[in-house]
Motif scaffolding. Structure first.
Motif, PDB file in Angstrom:
ATOM      1  N   ALA A   2      11.327  14.365  -1.547  1.00  0.00           N
ATOM      2  CA  ALA A   2      10.688  13.303  -1.935  1.00  0.00           C
ATOM      3  C   ALA A   2      10.292  12.976  -3.536  1.00  0.00           C
ATOM      4  CB  ALA A   2       9.414  12.786  -1.020  1.00  0.00           C
ATOM      5  N   ALA A   3      10.386  12.115  -4.240  1.00  0.00           N
ATOM      6  CA  ALA A   3       9.953  11.839  -5.518  1.00  0.00           C
ATOM      7  C   ALA A   3       9.550  10.481  -5.835  1.00  0.00           C
ATOM      8  CB  ALA A   3      11.024  12.345  -6.448  1.00  0.00           C
ATOM      9  N   PRO A   4       8.314  10.030  -5.220  1.00  0.00           N
ATOM     10  CA  PRO A   4       7.965   8.702  -5.169  1.00  0.00           C
ATOM     11  C   PRO A   4       7.506   8.113  -6.645  1.00  0.00           C
ATOM     12  CG  PRO A   4       6.182  10.011  -3.990  1.00  0.00           C
ATOM     13  CD  PRO A   4       7.595  10.912  -4.339  1.00  0.00           C
ATOM     14  N   TYR A   5       7.657   7.072  -6.799  1.00  0.00           N
ATOM     15  CA  TYR A   5       6.901   6.353  -8.067  1.00  0.00           C
ATOM     16  C   TYR A   5       6.768   4.878  -7.759  1.00  0.00           C
ATOM     17  CZ  TYR A   5      11.506   4.283  -9.221  1.00  0.00           C
ATOM     18  OH  TYR A   5      12.828   3.542  -9.395  1.00  0.00           O
TER      19      TYR A   5
ATOM     20  N   TYR B 175       7.109   9.774 -11.744  1.00  0.00           N
ATOM     21  CA  TYR B 175       7.338  10.091 -10.378  1.00  0.00           C
ATOM     22  C   TYR B 175       6.686  11.244 -10.049  1.00  0.00           C
ATOM     23  CZ  TYR B 175      11.233  12.617 -12.545  1.00  0.00           C
ATOM     24  OH  TYR B 175      12.021  13.418 -13.257  1.00  0.00           O
ATOM     25  N   LYS B 176       6.508  11.740  -8.903  1.00  0.00           N
ATOM     26  CA  LYS B 176       5.682  12.638  -8.265  1.00  0.00           C
ATOM     27  C   LYS B 176       6.512  13.426  -7.459  1.00  0.00           C
ATOM     28  CE  LYS B 176       2.065  11.440 -10.588  1.00  0.00           C
ATOM     29  NZ  LYS B 176       1.657  12.152 -11.688  1.00  0.00           N
ATOM     30  N   LYS B 177       6.860  14.787  -7.680  1.00  0.00           N
ATOM     31  CA  LYS B 177       7.829  15.490  -7.081  1.00  0.00           C
ATOM     32  C   LYS B 177       7.366  16.265  -5.766  1.00  0.00           C
ATOM     33  CE  LYS B 177      11.007  16.769 -10.830  1.00  0.00           C
ATOM     34  NZ  LYS B 177      11.760  17.821 -11.538  1.00  0.00           N
ATOM     35  N   TYR B 178       8.328  16.311  -4.703  1.00  0.00           N
ATOM     36  CA  TYR B 178       8.018  16.862  -3.449  1.00  0.00           C
ATOM     37  C   TYR B 178       6.628  16.713  -2.978  1.00  0.00           C
ATOM     38  CZ  TYR B 178      11.534  19.817  -6.125  1.00  0.00           C
ATOM     39  OH  TYR B 178      12.696  20.094  -7.023  1.00  0.00           O
ATOM     40  N   THR B 179       6.379  15.263  -2.703  1.00  0.00           N
ATOM     41  CA  THR B 179       5.139  14.958  -1.942  1.00  0.00           C
ATOM     42  C   THR B 179       5.435  13.724  -1.387  1.00  0.00           C
ATOM     43  OG1 THR B 179       2.835  14.623  -2.212  1.00  0.00           O
ATOM     44  CG2 THR B 179       4.173  14.092  -4.034  1.00  0.00           C
ATOM     45  N   LEU B 180       4.902  13.543  -0.219  1.00  0.00           N
ATOM     46  CA  LEU B 180       4.639  12.239   0.237  1.00  0.00           C
ATOM     47  C   LEU B 180       3.204  11.483   0.396  1.00  0.00           C
ATOM     48  CD1 LEU B 180       6.843  12.773   3.629  1.00  0.00           C
ATOM     49  CD2 LEU B 180       7.511  11.536   1.438  1.00  0.00           C
ATOM     50  N   ASP B 181       2.355  12.212  -0.369  1.00  0.00           N
ATOM     51  CA  ASP B 181       0.987  11.745  -0.572  1.00  0.00           C
ATOM     52  C   ASP B 181       0.829  11.706  -2.215  1.00  0.00           C
ATOM     53  OD1 ASP B 181      -0.042  11.281   2.100  1.00  0.00           O
ATOM     54  OD2 ASP B 181       1.017  13.578   2.073  1.00  0.00           O
ATOM     55  N   PRO B 182       1.495  11.194  -3.040  1.00  0.00           N
ATOM     56  CA  PRO B 182       1.220  11.123  -4.354  1.00  0.00           C
ATOM     57  C   PRO B 182       0.066  10.751  -4.793  1.00  0.00           C
ATOM     58  CG  PRO B 182       2.892   9.164  -3.838  1.00  0.00           C
ATOM     59  CD  PRO B 182       2.397  10.214  -2.622  1.00  0.00           C
TER      60      PRO B 182
ATOM     61  N   CYS C  71       0.918 -17.085 -10.853  1.00  0.00           N
ATOM     62  CA  CYS C  71       1.385 -15.717 -10.847  1.00  0.00           C
ATOM     63  C   CYS C  71       1.471 -14.901  -9.567  1.00  0.00           C
ATOM     64  CB  CYS C  71       0.388 -14.745 -11.816  1.00  0.00           C
ATOM     65  SG  CYS C  71       0.849 -12.925 -12.096  1.00  0.00           S
ATOM     66  N   VAL C  72       2.689 -14.089  -9.744  1.00  0.00           N
ATOM     67  CA  VAL C  72       2.904 -13.169  -8.254  1.00  0.00           C
ATOM     68  C   VAL C  72       3.308 -11.803  -8.778  1.00  0.00           C
ATOM     69  CG1 VAL C  72       4.332 -12.740  -6.278  1.00  0.00           C
ATOM     70  CG2 VAL C  72       3.915 -15.173  -7.062  1.00  0.00           C
ATOM     71  N   VAL C  73       2.468 -10.731  -8.176  1.00  0.00           N
ATOM     72  CA  VAL C  73       2.381  -9.532  -8.444  1.00  0.00           C
ATOM     73  C   VAL C  73       3.224  -8.562  -7.287  1.00  0.00           C
ATOM     74  CG1 VAL C  73       1.328  -7.238  -9.154  1.00  0.00           C
ATOM     75  CG2 VAL C  73       0.506  -9.650  -9.862  1.00  0.00           C
ATOM     76  N   VAL C  74       4.390  -8.211  -7.593  1.00  0.00           N
ATOM     77  CA  VAL C  74       5.087  -7.652  -6.477  1.00  0.00           C
ATOM     78  C   VAL C  74       4.853  -5.971  -6.980  1.00  0.00           C
ATOM     79  CG1 VAL C  74       7.311  -7.055  -5.553  1.00  0.00           C
ATOM     80  CG2 VAL C  74       6.835  -9.288  -6.426  1.00  0.00           C
ATOM     81  N   VAL C  75       4.301  -5.185  -5.948  1.00  0.00           N
ATOM     82  CA  VAL C  75       4.135  -3.954  -5.984  1.00  0.00           C
ATOM     83  C   VAL C  75       5.116  -2.993  -5.138  1.00  0.00           C
ATOM     84  CG1 VAL C  75       2.485  -1.978  -6.086  1.00  0.00           C
ATOM     85  CG2 VAL C  75       1.742  -4.210  -6.608  1.00  0.00           C
ATOM     86  N   SER C  76       5.931  -2.196  -5.621  1.00  0.00           N
ATOM     87  CA  SER C  76       7.170  -1.594  -5.039  1.00  0.00           C
ATOM     88  C   SER C  76       6.854  -0.046  -4.884  1.00  0.00           C
ATOM     89  CB  SER C  76       8.517  -2.095  -5.059  1.00  0.00           C
ATOM     90  OG  SER C  76       8.633  -3.372  -5.079  1.00  0.00           O
ATOM     91  N   VAL C  77       7.010   0.796  -3.894  1.00  0.00           N
ATOM     92  CA  VAL C  77       7.163   2.076  -3.895  1.00  0.00           C
ATOM     93  C   VAL C  77       8.536   2.560  -3.817  1.00  0.00           C
ATOM     94  CG1 VAL C  77       6.192   4.289  -2.659  1.00  0.00           C
ATOM     95  CG2 VAL C  77       4.854   2.277  -2.983  1.00  0.00           C
ATOM     96  N   MET C  78       9.184   3.360  -4.682  1.00  0.00           N
ATOM     97  CA  MET C  78      10.515   3.818  -4.782  1.00  0.00           C
ATOM     98  C   MET C  78      10.518   5.257  -4.659  1.00  0.00           C
ATOM     99  SD  MET C  78      11.658   0.539  -4.927  1.00  0.00           S
ATOM    100  CE  MET C  78      13.286   1.064  -5.307  1.00  0.00           C
ATOM    101  N   ASP C  79      11.627   5.621  -4.386  1.00  0.00           N
ATOM    102  CA  ASP C  79      12.024   7.165  -4.125  1.00  0.00           C
ATOM    103  C   ASP C  79      12.903   7.226  -5.330  1.00  0.00           C
ATOM    104  OD1 ASP C  79      12.177   9.825  -3.681  1.00  0.00           O
ATOM    105  OD2 ASP C  79      13.090   9.683  -1.861  1.00  0.00           O
TER     106      ASP C  79
END
Length: 453
Positions: free
Chosen positions: A335-338, A357-364, A382-390
Motif C-alpha cells: 500500500a501507498a495511500p495518499y 503518499y506513505k509507503k507500506y502502511t495501512l495506517d498512514p 461549497c462542497v469538499v470531497v475528501v478521497s483516499v487513494m492508493d
C-alpha cells in the motif's frame, strides 16, 4: 636454629655470649627472655652517649636483630612508641594442597593443586561431570516450555463450512492491555463457494480484522496473505482497556477475502464474550468460523482531518492528520495511500490538491495542511470531497480506497455535523474522525462526487 643475638647489661664493651659463644650476643636490659623495643632503644641511646668507638650499636643493627629474631621463631615484636609506623606484612602465596589431612601436611606425596568443588543440589548433580568441570554446559536444561507453546501443540478443532481459526489471548496487568495473537486459519472456503462474482474463483487472499464490541471504531487488522486457504499470520495486537471494562466486552474476529475489482467478501467470524475467559493466565483457542449477517455498509477504513475557515482572508484550510485501518487495494507492491481533496462550487470543479503518499502502511500519518480560496459568499454553496487513494507509481491509474463529502451536499450525518461546527466556529480548527464511504454510495448522495473522477 641459632638463637637471636642478645644484649648483656653492665658491660662497657660488647662481649660474646657466655652460654652460646656467639659473637655480639646481648642480653636484655630488663633481663627478660626476649629483647624488647624499650630495651634496645635504651641500649642504642646508652652506647651512643658513652661514645663507644669500637662497636657502637646503630639503629640499623637493632632493626636487623628484630627481623632475624621474628623469622627464626615466628615471634612478633610491637614497638611501644607514640609514632605511627607501617606494619610489617609477610605476604606469601596461599595454595591448596592435596597432601593436607586435617592440620598436618602429608609427606608421602607431592603437593598437588586441588580444584574447588561445585556445590550442587541433589537434582542437578548429573549436569556436571564427576571431575567437577564447569565448562560442560547442557543448554537443554535451561530451555523453558511456556504455557503458550505447550497449548499451541494441541489439536485443532474440526473445521466447519467456513473454516477454523487459531488465536491466543492474554491480559498484561502492568500495561492494562489485552494481547490478541492471530496465529493461523485453516480450511477457508474457496471464493466460488460463497461469491460467484469474484474474479479469482480458486484462491482466497485473506486478512483479519479484530475489535472489542460494541466499539467497532478501535479495530486492528492483519496483513494480507496471498492465494491461500490456510494462511498463517503470527501477528500480535494490543488493546489498552481496564480489566473490569474488558469483562463487559465481546471479542469479534472477522476473516475477510480481498478482491481488487469488487467488494471484499466476508468469510466468517468468531464472537467470544470476554467475561468467561481467564485472560490473565493466557488461553489458546481453536474456533470454527461462523456465518456473518449482511453488513449494512462495507468497512473501508477511517480518516481524521480538521476544517478551519478564515473569513477575513477568505481561506478554507483542510488539515489531513491521519488514517487507519485502510482496506488493501493491491496485492502487488504494498500500500501507498495518499489523500486527495477537491472543492466544488455550484457543481463546478474549482481545484484539487493532494498530500504526499506513505509507503507500506495501512495506517498512514500525514499531518499536512491544504488551503483553498473560498470567500464568504461561495462558502454556502461549497462542497469538499475528501478521497483516499492508493498510489500505483504513475504507470496505471491509482486505486480508489474511500471517500467523504462535506458541505452543501454530505455523505452522512457525521459529515453534516462536522461542517456545521466549522461554520459556527470561525478561525478554529475542528477535527473529527470519519468512516470512508464507497464511490457508489457517494455518487448517489452528491453530484459533486460524480463530477470528480
Amino acid at each position: 636454629m641459632p638463637r637471636p643475638p642478645q644484649i648483656r647489661r653492665g658491660s662497657d664493651k660488647m662481649e660474646d655470649d657466655e652460654e652460646t659463644g656467639d659473637a655480639g650476643g646481648w642480653r636484655c636490659w630488663c633481663k627478660c627472655c626476649d629483647p624488647c623495643w624499650q630495651c634496645l632503644n635504651g641500649l642504642w641511646s646508652w652506647c651512643w652517649g658513652r661514645g663507644e668507638r669500637n662497636k657502637a650499636i646503630k639503629k640499623e643493627d637493632i632493626t636487623y636483630i628484630l627481623q632475624q629474631n621474628r623469622r627464626a621463631s615466628g615471634w612478633t615484636m610491637r614497638k611501644e612508641s607514640t609514632a605511627t609506623t607501617a606494619p610489617l606484612l609477610d605476604l606469601r602465596a596461599l595454595d591448596f594442597w592435596s597432601g593436607f589431612t586435617g592440620s598436618t601436611r602429608s609427606s608421602t606425596s607431592e603437593p598437588q593443586p586441588v580444584q574447588p568443588k561445585l556445590l550442587l543440589s541433589p537434582g542437578r548433580r548429573d549436569t556436571i561431570s564427576s571431575q567437577g568441570s564447569a565448562d560442560q554446559i547442557r543448554p537443554d536444561l535451561y530451555e523453558t516450555i511456556s504455557a503458550e507453546d505447550d497449548m499451541a501443540a494441541s489439536e485443532p478443532c474440526p473445521s466447519g463450512p467456513f473454516g477454523a481459526l487459531h488465536f491466543f489471548l492474554s491480559y498484561d496487568i502492568n500495561s492494562k492491555s489485552l494481547i490478541v495473537r492471530i496465529i493461523e486459519a485453516r480450511d477457508l472456503p474457496k471464493p466460488i463457494q460463497l461469491d460467484s462474482s469474484k474474479t479469482d474463483q480458486a484462491h482466497s487472499n485473506p486478512y483479519i480484522k479484530i475489535c472489542l464490541l460494541p466499539n467497532q471504531k478501535d479495530s486492528r487488522q492483519t496483513t494480507l496473505r496471498k492465494k491461500t486457504q490456510n494462511p498463517r499470520f503470527d501477528e500480535s495486537f494490543s488493546f489498552e482497556i481496564p480489566f473490569r471494562e474488558l469483562q463487559r466486552r465481546t471479542l469479534q474476529i472477522v476473516v475477510k477475502d480481498f478482491d481488487k475489482y469488487s467488494r471484499h467478501r466476508v468469510v466468517g467470524q468468531v464472537m467470544l464474550p470476554c467475561e468467561d475467559i481467564n485472560v490473565v493466565k493466557g488461553v489458546h483457542f481453536w474456533k470454527q468460523l461462523e456465518a456473518v449477517q449482511a453488513m449494512s455498509q462495507e468497512d473501508l477504513g477511517e480518516i481524521l482531518f480538521s476544517l478551519c475557515y478564515l473569513p477575513a482572508a477568505g481561506r478554507l484550510n483542510v488539515d489531513i492528520l491521519r488514517a487507519k485501518q485502510l482496506v488493501p487495494t493491491d496485492l502487488v507492491g504494498g500500500a501507498a495511500p495518499y489523500v486527495r481533496v477537491s472543492v466544488v462550487i455550484n457543481d463546478r470543479h474549482i481545484k484539487t490538491k493532494k498530500t504526499s503518499y506513505k509507503k507500506y502502511t495501512l495506517d498512514p500519518v500525514f499531518n499536512e495542511s491544504l488551503s483553498f480560496d473560498v470567500n464568504s459568499v461561495q462558502l454556502a454553496d461549497c462542497v469538499v470531497v475528501v478521497s483516499v487513494m492508493d498510489f500505483n507509481g504513475g504507470v496505471v491509474k491509482d486505486n480508489f480506497v474511500g471517500r467523504v463529502i462535506l458541505g452543501k451536499e454530505s455523505s452522512g450525518p457525521h459529515e453534516v455535523n462536522h461542517w456545521k461546527n466549522m461554520v459556527q466556529s470561525h478561525r478554529t480548527a475542528i477535527a473529527q474522525w470519519h468512516s470512508l464511504k464507497s464511490k457508489s454510495h457517494c455518487d448517489q448522495q452528491s453530484t459533486a462526487s460524480r463530477a470528480i473522477s
